[in-house]
Write a protein that holds these residues in place. Structure first.
Motif, PDB file in Angstrom:
ATOM      1  N   ILE A 208       0.800  -1.242   0.000  1.00 16.02           N
ATOM      2  CA  ILE A 208       0.000   0.000   0.000  1.00 16.02           C
ATOM      3  C   ILE A 208       0.830   1.288   0.000  1.00 16.02           C
ATOM      4  CG2 ILE A 208      -1.809   1.270   1.193  1.00 16.02           C
ATOM      5  CD1 ILE A 208      -2.879  -1.235   2.322  1.00 16.02           C
ATOM      6  N   SER A 209       0.920   2.033  -1.145  1.00 17.10           N
ATOM      7  CA  SER A 209       1.665   3.298  -1.234  1.00 17.10           C
ATOM      8  C   SER A 209       1.299   4.011  -2.510  1.00 17.10           C
ATOM      9  CB  SER A 209       3.159   3.050  -1.200  1.00 17.10           C
ATOM     10  OG  SER A 209       3.830   4.256  -1.309  1.00 17.10           O
ATOM     11  N   GLU A 210       1.671   5.244  -2.619  1.00 14.86           N
ATOM     12  CA  GLU A 210       1.281   5.987  -3.799  1.00 14.86           C
ATOM     13  C   GLU A 210       2.433   6.112  -4.771  1.00 14.86           C
ATOM     14  OE1 GLU A 210      -0.332   9.552  -2.270  1.00 14.86           O
ATOM     15  OE2 GLU A 210      -1.534   8.434  -0.859  1.00 14.86           O
ATOM     16  N   ILE A 228       3.550  -2.116   2.729  1.00 12.07           N
ATOM     17  CA  ILE A 228       4.972  -2.246   2.440  1.00 12.07           C
ATOM     18  C   ILE A 228       5.754  -2.198   3.753  1.00 12.07           C
ATOM     19  CG2 ILE A 228       6.927  -1.248   1.235  1.00 12.07           C
ATOM     20  CD1 ILE A 228       4.913  -0.131  -0.768  1.00 12.07           C
ATOM     21  N   HIS A 229       6.502  -3.232   3.996  1.00 12.09           N
ATOM     22  CA  HIS A 229       7.333  -3.302   5.195  1.00 12.09           C
ATOM     23  C   HIS A 229       8.532  -4.173   4.884  1.00 12.09           C
ATOM     24  CE1 HIS A 229       8.706  -3.731   9.290  1.00 12.09           C
ATOM     25  NE2 HIS A 229       7.753  -2.945   9.723  1.00 12.09           N
ATOM     26  N   VAL A 259      11.015 -19.785 -22.016  1.00 14.36           N
ATOM     27  CA  VAL A 259      10.789 -19.444 -20.609  1.00 14.36           C
ATOM     28  C   VAL A 259       9.306 -19.310 -20.318  1.00 14.36           C
ATOM     29  CG1 VAL A 259      12.981 -18.197 -20.537  1.00 14.36           C
ATOM     30  CG2 VAL A 259      10.853 -16.944 -20.916  1.00 14.36           C
ATOM     31  N   THR A 260       8.971 -19.397 -19.031  1.00 18.06           N
ATOM     32  CA  THR A 260       7.590 -19.174 -18.607  1.00 18.06           C
ATOM     33  C   THR A 260       7.366 -17.673 -18.496  1.00 18.06           C
ATOM     34  OG1 THR A 260       7.542 -21.229 -17.335  1.00 18.06           O
ATOM     35  CG2 THR A 260       5.893 -19.553 -16.786  1.00 18.06           C
ATOM     36  N   PRO A 261       6.539 -17.092 -19.372  1.00 16.36           N
ATOM     37  CA  PRO A 261       6.314 -15.641 -19.283  1.00 16.36           C
ATOM     38  C   PRO A 261       5.573 -15.293 -18.002  1.00 16.36           C
ATOM     39  CG  PRO A 261       4.820 -16.612 -20.855  1.00 16.36           C
ATOM     40  CD  PRO A 261       5.749 -17.707 -20.439  1.00 16.36           C
ATOM     41  N   ARG A 262       5.876 -14.155 -17.467  1.00 19.74           N
ATOM     42  CA  ARG A 262       5.301 -13.814 -16.164  1.00 19.74           C
ATOM     43  C   ARG A 262       4.881 -12.360 -16.113  1.00 19.74           C
ATOM     44  NH1 ARG A 262       7.471 -15.771 -10.280  1.00 19.74           N
ATOM     45  NH2 ARG A 262       8.124 -17.567 -11.514  1.00 19.74           N
ATOM     46  N   SER A 263       3.692 -12.138 -15.571  1.00 16.28           N
ATOM     47  CA  SER A 263       3.186 -10.786 -15.297  1.00 16.28           C
ATOM     48  C   SER A 263       3.238 -10.589 -13.788  1.00 16.28           C
ATOM     49  CB  SER A 263       1.751 -10.620 -15.790  1.00 16.28           C
ATOM     50  OG  SER A 263       1.678 -10.748 -17.187  1.00 16.28           O
ATOM     51  N   CYS A 264       4.099  -9.715 -13.324  1.00 15.13           N
ATOM     52  CA  CYS A 264       4.287  -9.492 -11.894  1.00 15.13           C
ATOM     53  C   CYS A 264       3.488  -8.273 -11.451  1.00 15.13           C
ATOM     54  CB  CYS A 264       5.765  -9.291 -11.581  1.00 15.13           C
ATOM     55  SG  CYS A 264       6.783 -10.698 -12.072  1.00 15.13           S
ATOM     56  N   ILE A 265       2.710  -8.470 -10.422  1.00 13.13           N
ATOM     57  CA  ILE A 265       1.836  -7.407  -9.941  1.00 13.13           C
ATOM     58  C   ILE A 265       2.163  -7.136  -8.476  1.00 13.13           C
ATOM     59  CG2 ILE A 265      -0.551  -6.697  -9.541  1.00 13.13           C
ATOM     60  CD1 ILE A 265      -1.316  -8.681 -11.796  1.00 13.13           C
ATOM     61  N   ILE A 266       2.431  -5.886  -8.170  1.00 10.33           N
ATOM     62  CA  ILE A 266       2.779  -5.475  -6.816  1.00 10.33           C
ATOM     63  C   ILE A 266       1.818  -4.370  -6.397  1.00 10.33           C
ATOM     64  CG2 ILE A 266       4.514  -4.319  -5.400  1.00 10.33           C
ATOM     65  CD1 ILE A 266       6.647  -5.700  -7.065  1.00 10.33           C
ATOM     66  N   GLY A 267       1.355  -4.462  -5.177  1.00 19.15           N
ATOM     67  CA  GLY A 267       0.460  -3.430  -4.671  1.00 19.15           C
ATOM     68  C   GLY A 267       0.677  -3.244  -3.184  1.00 19.15           C
ATOM     69  N   GLY A 268       0.344  -2.089  -2.665  1.00 18.64           N
ATOM     70  CA  GLY A 268       0.493  -1.841  -1.247  1.00 18.64           C
ATOM     71  C   GLY A 268       0.659  -0.367  -0.958  1.00 18.64           C
ATOM     72  N   LYS A 269       0.658  -0.031   0.312  1.00 16.12           N
ATOM     73  CA  LYS A 269       0.811   1.361   0.733  1.00 16.12           C
ATOM     74  C   LYS A 269       1.882   1.467   1.809  1.00 16.12           C
ATOM     75  CE  LYS A 269      -3.828   2.867  -0.512  1.00 16.12           C
ATOM     76  NZ  LYS A 269      -5.103   3.444  -0.044  1.00 16.12           N
ATOM     77  N   ALA A 270       2.673   2.517   1.724  1.00 23.61           N
ATOM     78  CA  ALA A 270       3.734   2.759   2.696  1.00 23.61           C
ATOM     79  C   ALA A 270       3.290   3.833   3.687  1.00 23.61           C
ATOM     80  CB  ALA A 270       5.008   3.208   1.989  1.00 23.61           C
ATOM     81  N   ALA A 271       3.603   3.612   4.941  1.00 22.22           N
ATOM     82  CA  ALA A 271       3.300   4.627   5.957  1.00 22.22           C
ATOM     83  C   ALA A 271       4.026   5.922   5.610  1.00 22.22           C
ATOM     84  CB  ALA A 271       3.729   4.123   7.331  1.00 22.22           C
ATOM     85  N   SER A 272       3.411   7.034   5.947  1.00 22.63           N
ATOM     86  CA  SER A 272       3.925   8.342   5.526  1.00 22.63           C
ATOM     87  C   SER A 272       5.346   8.608   6.020  1.00 22.63           C
ATOM     88  CB  SER A 272       2.991   9.450   6.013  1.00 22.63           C
ATOM     89  OG  SER A 272       2.872   9.411   7.427  1.00 22.63           O
TER      90      SER A 272
END
Length: 483
Positions: A208-210, A228-229, A259-272
């Motif tokens: 979690i972050s912007e 995010i930690h 190769v095995t194709p891969r779509s990597c997805i990351i999401g989250g927010k960082a404390a201020s």
């Protein structure tokens, strides 16, 4: 606190005083033993002094002996083991870093005032009983229980994944998963502008972050959806993506096609105020910018950072994920519930033996997970060894650290300096300490990723494991947790 909340302070003092009396009574045997030993020591000392005095012929020697005894009597008595024990269990304790200042131990007050103390996963409960609150566990063994966290299948399966819900209740073997991936790919395209190929593995890790999103890729989808930690080690995931990208760049077109194709997805927010988390978010964005724009490799690897990640995003991501990452350092994740949601929806897990991963492995089979990393009992010793000069690190780890530090993924000179802090924190032990052991786990993490690629090519095996994940998720219903 007494000035701000005088009534609260008065109540806490009363509770502490009553508790202290109970502890003094419980450990009275220690006091009796110490007093008996002290009496014996005093008698022995007196006898020795008498013998010595008799042997002394001169009054001066006797006077000197008397002076020594007086000096000894004036010495400030040390805190006895009995006193240490009682004080260590009280709610109000002296600040060990600021003598004379008294602090309230809120955790102890919660334990003393509660009917039960629950860990939220088996490993978490063991740590609570054997490390954090061992003395209290000895006093009240029946008070300490395990209540592994749960998630509601009504929301995280029936509501957000109706196709799988129908599959479970009606038939087995339908090709219903494609719909979830298509919906997720469409949502990502709409929000971020990145095209993901639904024929790739969807690999997800979300926090979690912007940050501005970046990614468009066809391949397995691997998810990580969390705040995010550093202990959750999203940085290690990014490093593995960098390694994959670098390996693809070194391949011929014919080799890439295998190769095995891969779509990597990351999401989250960082404390201020969490500076390192913000650096990790920016690194994810810069890595995504570079690899998604590379025509040589973007058919086989893409990275998307989900902007403003929230529950609505999770309801789309979780049903569409095929591989989810739960890779915290062993012993640092109390339980985790996102792993349960992914398991419930048939997403395979790559992870450490930490938190609820341990119990998920028990329910769905450890052979069906991609397990890596050191175990919780190995962590303290490794932390001591990691900071010593000469600690062996995998060459691939060193290579990726150098890529991050030298500005490979920075668009400005400021980026290079910004990311060097990230690299030094886990790679330069004169500056950082790699507290969450990215280096020791990195090689086995890459091995687990390679195994996931291999299994994904056998879709019958992957589907079998996916079914076993969903079938093994019943234990993790919140209905069981609160029953």
């Amino acid at each position: 606190m007494e000035k701000l909340l005088p009534r609260h302070a008065e109540i806490i003092k009363r509770i502490d005083a009553e508790w202290r009396l109970k502890m003094e009574d419980r450990f009275a045997w220690m006091k009796e033993e110490e007093e008996a030993k002290a009496a014996e020591a005093k008698a022995a000392k007196a006898a020795a002094a008498k013998t010595k005095a008799e042997e002394k012929a001169k009054a001066k020697a006797e006077a000197e002996a008397d002076e020594e005894e007086e000096e000894e009597e004036q010495e400030e008595p040390l805190e006895s083991e009995y006193e240490k024990k009682v004080n260590s269990l009280c709610i109000i304790q002296e600040n060990q870093w600021n003598k004379g200042e008294m602090l309230i131990n809120m955790a102890y007050m919660a334990v003393i005032g509660s009917s039960y103390v629950n860990g939220v996963a088996a490993i978490h409960s063991d740590i609570i009983k054997n490390q954090l609150f061992k003395d209290f566990s000895d006093i009240w063994p029946e008070k300490f229980q395990n209540k592994t966290n749960g998630v509601t299948p009504r929301r995280w399966l029936a509501f957000c994944n109706p196709a799988l819900s129908d599959l479970i209740t009606e038939t087995l073997g339908t090709d219903a998963w494609l719909t979830n991936k298509q919906k997720l790919a469409a949502k990502i395209k709409d929000v971020t502008g990145v095209d993901l190929d639904v024929n790739t593995m969807f690999d997800v890790q979300v926090w979690i972050s912007e940050c501005q999103p970046n990614a468009d890729v066809p391949f397995r989808t691997n998810y990580r959806i969390k705040r995010i930690h550093q202990y959750k080690r999203q940085l290690m995931n990014i490093m593995s993506i960098i390694y994959r990208y670098d390996e693809l760049k070194k391949m011929t077109p014919e080799e890439r096609a295998q190769v095995t194709p891969r779509s990597c997805i990351i999401g989250g927010k960082a404390a201020s105020a969490y500076d390192m988390a913000k650096r990790i978010v920016r690194l994810a964005d810069r890595v995504a910018t570079k690899i998604n724009a590379d025509p040589d490799t973007n058919k086989y690897l893409k990275l998307v950072f989900i902007p403003d990640y929230n529950v609505s995003w999770a309801e789309a991501l979780i049903p569409g994920a095929e591989l989810s990452q739960h890779i915290s350092t062993a012993g640092t994740e109390a339980s985790g519930t996102s792993n349960m949601k992914f398991q419930m929806n048939g997403s395979l897990i790559i992870g450490t033996m930490d938190g609820a991963n341990i119990e998920i492995a028990e329910e769905s089979g450890p052979e069906n997970m991609f397990i890596f990393g050191v175990l919780e009992e190995e962590v303290p010793k490794l932390r001591q060894e990691r900071v010593k000069e000469g600690f062996p690190t995998d060459p691939r780890f060193d290579y990726i650290i150098n890529m991050i530090a030298d500005g490979t993924f920075g668009s400005t000179p400021e980026d290079q300096e910004y990311f060097k802090v990230v690299a030094d924190d886990i790679g330069n032990m004169k500056v950082g300490n790699d507290w969450f052991l990215v280096a020791p786990d990195f090689a086995s993490y890459l091995d687990a990723q390679a195994e996931a690629d291999k299994v994904y090519k056998d879709q019958d095996e992957w589907t079998k494991r996916s079914i076993l994940y969903t079938a093994g998720s019943a234990k993790f219903s919140s209905d069981r947790t609160i029953a």
